[in-house]
Design a protein around this motif. Structure first.
Motif, mmCIF file in Angstrom:
data_model
loop_
_atom_site.group_PDB
_atom_site.id
_atom_site.type_symbol
_atom_site.label_atom_id
_atom_site.label_comp_id
_atom_site.label_asym_id
_atom_site.label_seq_id
_atom_site.Cartn_x
_atom_site.Cartn_y
_atom_site.Cartn_z
ATOM 1 N N ALA A 1 0.734 -1.248 -0.045
ATOM 2 C CA ALA A 1 0.007 -0.073 0.167
ATOM 3 C C ALA A 1 0.807 1.312 0.155
ATOM 4 O O ALA A 1 0.511 2.207 -0.820
ATOM 5 C CB ALA A 1 -0.939 -0.129 1.225
ATOM 6 N N THR A 2 2.164 1.209 0.947
ATOM 7 C CA THR A 2 2.774 2.385 0.935
ATOM 8 C C THR A 2 3.534 2.752 -0.331
ATOM 9 O O THR A 2 3.757 4.020 -0.744
ATOM 10 C CB THR A 2 3.742 2.369 1.978
ATOM 11 N N GLU A 3 3.966 1.826 -1.016
ATOM 12 C CA GLU A 3 4.614 1.918 -2.268
ATOM 13 C C GLU A 3 3.525 2.253 -3.314
ATOM 14 O O GLU A 3 4.058 3.108 -4.202
ATOM 15 C CB GLU A 3 5.315 0.624 -2.685
ATOM 16 N N TRP A 4 2.410 2.031 -3.321
ATOM 17 C CA TRP A 4 1.655 2.644 -4.135
ATOM 18 C C TRP A 4 1.500 4.221 -3.866
ATOM 19 O O TRP A 4 1.253 4.945 -4.955
ATOM 20 C CB TRP A 4 0.374 1.738 -4.094
ATOM 21 N N LEU A 5 1.169 4.206 -2.680
ATOM 22 C CA LEU A 5 1.254 5.785 -2.398
ATOM 23 C C LEU A 5 2.184 6.513 -2.523
ATOM 24 O O LEU A 5 2.211 7.718 -3.344
ATOM 25 C CB LEU A 5 0.847 5.969 -0.710
ATOM 26 N N GLU A 6 3.350 5.985 -2.302
ATOM 27 C CA GLU A 6 4.580 6.738 -2.906
ATOM 28 C C GLU A 6 4.615 7.007 -4.127
ATOM 29 O O GLU A 6 5.145 7.868 -5.085
ATOM 30 C CB GLU A 6 5.860 6.105 -2.396
ATOM 31 N N GLY A 7 4.225 5.992 -5.083
ATOM 32 C CA GLY A 7 4.568 5.909 -6.654
ATOM 33 C C GLY A 7 3.474 7.108 -7.110
ATOM 34 O O GLY A 7 3.723 7.735 -8.460
ATOM 35 N N TYR A 8 2.117 7.210 -6.698
ATOM 36 C CA TYR A 8 1.144 8.015 -7.173
ATOM 37 C C TYR A 8 0.976 9.305 -6.193
ATOM 38 O O TYR A 8 -0.284 9.751 -6.439
ATOM 39 C CB TYR A 8 0.112 7.344 -7.607
ATOM 40 N N LEU A 9 1.581 9.659 -5.523
ATOM 41 C CA LEU A 9 1.354 10.590 -4.422
ATOM 42 C C LEU A 9 0.809 11.934 -4.915
ATOM 43 O O LEU A 9 -0.204 12.528 -4.451
ATOM 44 C CB LEU A 9 2.492 10.855 -3.365
ATOM 45 N N SER A 10 1.491 12.317 -5.863
ATOM 46 C CA SER A 10 1.031 13.879 -6.563
ATOM 47 C C SER A 10 -0.331 13.789 -6.747
ATOM 48 O O SER A 10 -0.890 14.790 -6.826
ATOM 49 C CB SER A 10 2.184 14.269 -7.465
ATOM 50 N N SER A 11 -0.875 12.677 -7.643
ATOM 51 C CA SER A 11 -2.174 12.364 -8.164
ATOM 52 C C SER A 11 -3.164 12.060 -6.889
ATOM 53 O O SER A 11 -4.279 12.523 -7.016
ATOM 54 C CB SER A 11 -2.199 11.895 -9.373
ATOM 55 N N LEU A 12 -2.775 11.085 -6.163
ATOM 56 C CA LEU A 12 -3.625 10.546 -5.156
ATOM 57 C C LEU A 12 -4.091 11.837 -4.319
ATOM 58 O O LEU A 12 -5.243 11.678 -3.816
ATOM 59 C CB LEU A 12 -2.959 9.407 -4.508
ATOM 60 N N SER A 13 -3.106 12.480 -3.670
ATOM 61 C CA SER A 13 -3.361 13.589 -2.663
ATOM 62 C C SER A 13 -4.459 14.490 -3.294
ATOM 63 O O SER A 13 -5.000 15.150 -2.305
ATOM 64 C CB SER A 13 -2.193 14.192 -2.160
ATOM 65 N N MET A 14 -4.387 14.683 -4.440
ATOM 66 C CA MET A 14 -5.607 15.415 -5.113
ATOM 67 C C MET A 14 -6.818 15.057 -5.521
ATOM 68 O O MET A 14 -8.029 15.508 -5.870
ATOM 69 C CB MET A 14 -4.837 16.160 -6.316
ATOM 70 N N LYS A 15 -6.833 13.586 -5.538
ATOM 71 C CA LYS A 15 -8.104 12.857 -6.304
ATOM 72 C C LYS A 15 -8.758 12.007 -5.201
ATOM 73 O O LYS A 15 -9.953 11.554 -5.438
ATOM 74 C CB LYS A 15 -7.784 12.229 -7.452
ATOM 75 N N ALA A 16 -7.978 11.243 -4.536
ATOM 76 C CA ALA A 16 -8.583 10.443 -3.296
ATOM 77 C C ALA A 16 -9.020 11.047 -2.120
ATOM 78 O O ALA A 16 -8.067 11.727 -1.467
ATOM 79 C CB ALA A 16 -7.347 9.285 -3.207
ATOM 80 N N PHE A 17 -10.232 10.975 -1.885
ATOM 81 C CA PHE A 17 -10.832 11.473 -0.827
ATOM 82 C C PHE A 17 -10.857 10.964 0.508
ATOM 83 O O PHE A 17 -11.122 11.373 1.533
ATOM 84 C CB PHE A 17 -12.289 12.428 -1.228
ATOM 85 N N SER A 18 -10.931 9.649 0.431
ATOM 86 C CA SER A 18 -11.073 8.773 1.688
ATOM 87 C C SER A 18 -10.438 7.455 1.377
ATOM 88 O O SER A 18 -10.540 6.967 0.585
ATOM 89 C CB SER A 18 -12.490 8.522 1.992
ATOM 90 N N TYR A 19 -9.936 6.832 2.458
ATOM 91 C CA TYR A 19 -9.637 5.423 2.447
ATOM 92 C C TYR A 19 -10.171 4.496 3.559
ATOM 93 O O TYR A 19 -10.207 4.910 4.799
ATOM 94 C CB TYR A 19 -8.124 5.412 2.740
ATOM 95 N N ILE A 20 -10.829 3.241 3.213
ATOM 96 C CA ILE A 20 -11.596 2.614 4.231
ATOM 97 C C ILE A 20 -10.766 1.446 4.257
ATOM 98 O O ILE A 20 -10.646 0.501 3.147
ATOM 99 C CB ILE A 20 -13.049 2.272 3.634
ATOM 100 N N ASN A 21 -10.443 1.015 5.513
ATOM 101 C CA ASN A 21 -9.507 -0.087 5.616
ATOM 102 C C ASN A 21 -10.203 -1.416 6.020
ATOM 103 O O ASN A 21 -11.019 -1.444 7.131
ATOM 104 C CB ASN A 21 -8.484 0.109 6.588
ATOM 105 N N LEU A 22 -10.048 -2.527 5.442
ATOM 106 C CA LEU A 22 -10.887 -3.907 5.996
ATOM 107 C C LEU A 22 -9.790 -4.920 6.562
ATOM 108 O O LEU A 22 -10.543 -6.016 6.863
ATOM 109 C CB LEU A 22 -11.514 -4.345 4.434
#
Length: 770
Positions: A460-481
């Motif tokens: 999960a963290t590597e995905w966040l690091e790879g797309y941080l610039s776009s995710l921080s602008m477009k992903a508005f929430s994360y629900i953990n299962l």
């Protein structure tokens, strides 16, 4: 006619006209700290929350603001009548000449379930399905009986990260997503992890007895050390303070520590601060009803993701610089069994352990020598994250992410099988609602299956690091299962303060599987904060989304009292063990958990405005600011030599005031804006999304302090660290420094101010006192 009505509506309702202004007084020094609240004299009605809720109704009977103001002057009456007649005539002509269109453009009508309006007006692109219909559709598609075959399908004995079992599960999840008609893709990473030695073993020798534990702690330092054993309870800072108060030497000691309460990484980090040479961690029977021989597995990286690519992704094409995460420990760490620990404790000398620690054994003395040898092997593994998306019909490029860990040390039934099953069932149910029931989400839903979660949320963290610039602008929430079923008698939630209101409303609407009560009535009782809400732990899979990426996040789960599930991080995490912990209620609990997660997800993509309360952070910021201000005042009064006379907290106080005004202005903008304007809804939602992201300190290095959130993160940049620094100055702590404190205070001030500025929206609308 429609154009005429639209024109008139924009004249009367197009702009916000007043807002509530909160001014922090300039005199907030010392015990006289106070807040002055100044309300605009024109304010007609109170605004609750962030202005997004059931009270929002642009068809209300309230007079338009312009009409109110002009109506106060009789000389304007003729002008109003003439202008209205003229505009009506122009609009009538336009409406008569322009042909009617059957397809109506989508509007941004407030998407809430109003008691007074049983039928919502639908829009062309995204028909607004009544919320009660949406909720009931989801409930009908989720049932306990449907979980049983999914549990069986995703139960695998061996699926460690990067293994064939892990890859096989990834293919199954991908096939499921494709079968539901979702757009799918995968994300490949090459990560470095530590595994136990392929030949040989880690070992310890104590008073002639050699032990070779099978369990291990990834990312430990390697080598051999010898030192005196010292029992340190759970390895928290308070335990070491107690040992220091007894004048016990901590330097070069081998700390023997119970598992539980804090993460393995925090235990090792705390021991390293005390000058320890190694840490041995074991499960105690007071916390775990387990066998003497049960092995523990885990990691001790004080962070998340691949520690050999800190702050950037471990893609195959990445040019890796020779750097390591500052969270990698420099001392040895090894897990041992209860039987091994008991044998050591029985032979220790020295002081008696405190009564609050049990009082049965000695703490250990320096001649109770033990030799610890760790020979873990660094290995590169290829892992895959798997994704599927249900695209939104209005704001498709804005999305909520719902995810679950796929790998485990052993069978990992509670660790990963349950979460993966919930993920797949929610994907099936919501996809079916879109395909067959006419549900059209406004925003997108991304379903994610992560690998390498056991090594510290690496996938999960590597995905966040790879797309941080776009995710921080477009992903508005994360629900953990992850780990949503650990017991059955309790229910705990960790969430961003922005989402507390959404969590509470979901608990009030979601029933237990037997229909006997709602989650709220069963578990909240009289106090949501003390009975349900709890702070995020650093090893929570949702924590990097919140504290590293600034994405509002939620983790939740059924629990057993205050104790944790004893088989996490072991090879005994099986369906049978979880059945015992839950009284054979796993499928029914899974149904309720899926409804709770699905309720939050669907609410976030159904409503026109995001249900997030920006005012929540106002109280948190103010609490921290008042505490820091009082501490500075106390230090200056009692020990004036510690801080320069010129030091003031006034700028931080002003920044907090700016946030308060900006948050209240957003509330008022929602009330006064034309919410049938899709673009206006998008602008407001973007302002809400900016809050969490802009509470990340821009001055903290992702390598040194990856969890950059100044409220909920960890490191010297946080507001909590400022308070601790002041305590250190008062207690003459060697690491405390007045100049360093001033630097940290300045950076925290501008982080808060920057968040306030972004919340306002347009730069020309800024209204602050700095």
């Amino acid at each position: 006619m429609d154009q005429a009505r639209s024109t008139i509506s924009k004249i009367f309702n197009g702009e916000p006209h007043s807002y509530t202004r909160f001014n922090l007084t300039q005199n907030m020094e010392g015990d006289n700290s106070q807040v002055e609240m100044k309300l605009s004299s024109d304010m007609d009605e109170e605004v609750g929350g962030n202005g997004v809720g059931d009270h929002l109704n642009h068809n209300s009977n309230r007079k338009p603001r312009v009409a109110e103001k002009l109506g106060r002057k009789p000389k304007n009456l003729c002008f109003i009548i003439a202008a209205t007649v003229l505009l009506f005539g122009i609009g009538f002509c336009i409406g008569y000449l322009v042909p009617d269109k059957k397809d109506v453009a989508p509007t941004c009508e407030a998407s809430v379930n109003r008691v007074s309006e049983p039928f919502e007006r639908e829009t062309g692109a995204a028909p607004l399905m009544d919320w009660e219909v949406v909720k009931n559709l989801l409930a009908k598609k989720l049932s306990a009986t449907k979980f049983e075959p999914v549990f069986r399908e995703f139960s695998v004995v061996d699926h460690r990260a990067g293994s064939k079992g892990d890859e096989s599960l990834a293919r199954k999840v991908l096939a499921k997503f494709k079968g539901y008609g979702m757009n799918t893709w995968t994300d490949e990473h090459f990560i470095k992890v530590q595994d136990p030695p392929a030949s040989g073993s880690n070992k310890l020798v104590f008073k002639g007895t050699e032990e070779r534990p099978k369990g291990f702690l990834s990312y430990s330092a390697n080598g051999t050390v010898t030192g005196g054993v010292l029992y340190a309870f759970y390895g928290q800072e308070s335990a070491y303070q107690l040992l220091r108060d007894r004048s016990i030497n901590l330097t070069d000691r081998v700390m023997l520590i119970r598992a539980g309460r804090i993460s393995f990484a925090e235990k090792v980090a705390n021991a390293a601060k005390m000058g320890a040479s190694a840490v041995l961690i074991y499960p105690d029977r007071d916390d775990y009803s387990i066998e003497d021989s049960m092995q523990l597995f885990g990691h001790v990286h004080m962070g998340s993701g691949d520690p050999y690519t800190p702050g950037f992704p471990s893609f195959n094409h990445t040019q890796f610089p020779p750097v390591q995460s500052s969270g990698l420990p420099k001392i040895l760490a090894q897990s041992i069994t209860l039987g091994m620990a008991t044998n050591i404790r029985r032979q220790l000398g020295g002081h008696n352990e405190p009564e609050t620690w049990g009082g049965s054994y000695k703490l250990g003395e320096e001649n109770d020598a033990i030799t610890v040898e760790v020979n873990n092997v660094l290995a590169e593994k290829k892992i895959h994250n798997v994704f599927g998306v249900i695209k939104g019909f209005v704001d498709a490029d804005r999305y909520v992410v719902i995810g679950a860990q796929r790998d485990a040390w052993g069978a990992g039934f509670a660790t990963s099988t349950v979460g993966t099953s919930l993920l797949v069932e929610l994907a099936r149910s919501i996809s079916d609602m879109v395909k067959n029931d006419g549900f059209k989400p406004r925003r997108s839903i991304v379903f994610a299956s992560w690998s390498a979660g056991e090594y510290g949320s690496v996938g999960a963290t590597e995905w966040l690091e790879g797309y941080l610039s776009s995710l921080s602008m477009k992903a508005f929430s994360y629900i953990n299962l992850d780990r949503v079923i650990k017991g059955s008698s309790g229910f705990k939630v960790s969430a961003s303060p922005l989402m507390h209101g959404l969590v509470e409303s979901a608990m009030k609407k979601v029933n237990l599987s037997d229909g006997s009560a709602t989650l709220y009535s069963q578990f909240v009782k009289s106090d949501m904060e003390s009975n349900v809400l709890e702070p995020f732990k650093v090893d929570d899979a949702a924590y990097p989304f919140l504290a590293f990426s600034g994405i509002p996040s939620v983790s939740f789960g059924f629990t057993t009292g205050n104790s944790d599930y004893p088989y996490f991080g072991t090879e005994l995490d099986t369906r049978e063990k979880l059945n015992v912990a839950t009284g054979n209620r796993v499928p029914r609990l899974a149904e309720t958990a899926a409804r709770f997660a699905g309720h939050m997800v669907l609410r976030l993509v159904h409503d026109h405005l995001l249900r997030m309360d920006v005012m929540k952070y106002n109280n948190i910021i103010r609490t921290h600011v008042v505490q820091i201000n009082n501490q500075v005042y106390s230090v200056k009064k009692r020990q004036p030599q510690l801080l320069p006379k010129a030091l003031t907290v006034q700028w931080l106080i002003s920044a907090a005031g700016s946030y308060s005004r900006a948050a209240q202005r957003l509330v008022t903008d929602i009330q006064n804006s034309d919410l049938e304007d899709i673009e206006m809804c998008r602008i407001i939602n973007d302002r809400i999304m900016a809050v969490e992201r802009n509470l990340l300190s821009p001055y903290a290095s992702p390598r040194d302090s990856p969890f950059r959130h100044i409220m909920l993160g960890s490191g010297p940049h946080t507001l909590r660290a400022l308070s601790n620094h002041l305590d250190g100055l008062k207690n003459d702590h060697p690491e405390s420094d007045a100049d360093l404190f001033r630097n940290q205070l300045a950076m925290a001030t501008w982080t808060v101010q920057g968040c306030a500025n972004s919340l306002v929206g347009d730069i020309w609308s800024l209204d602050n006192e700095i």
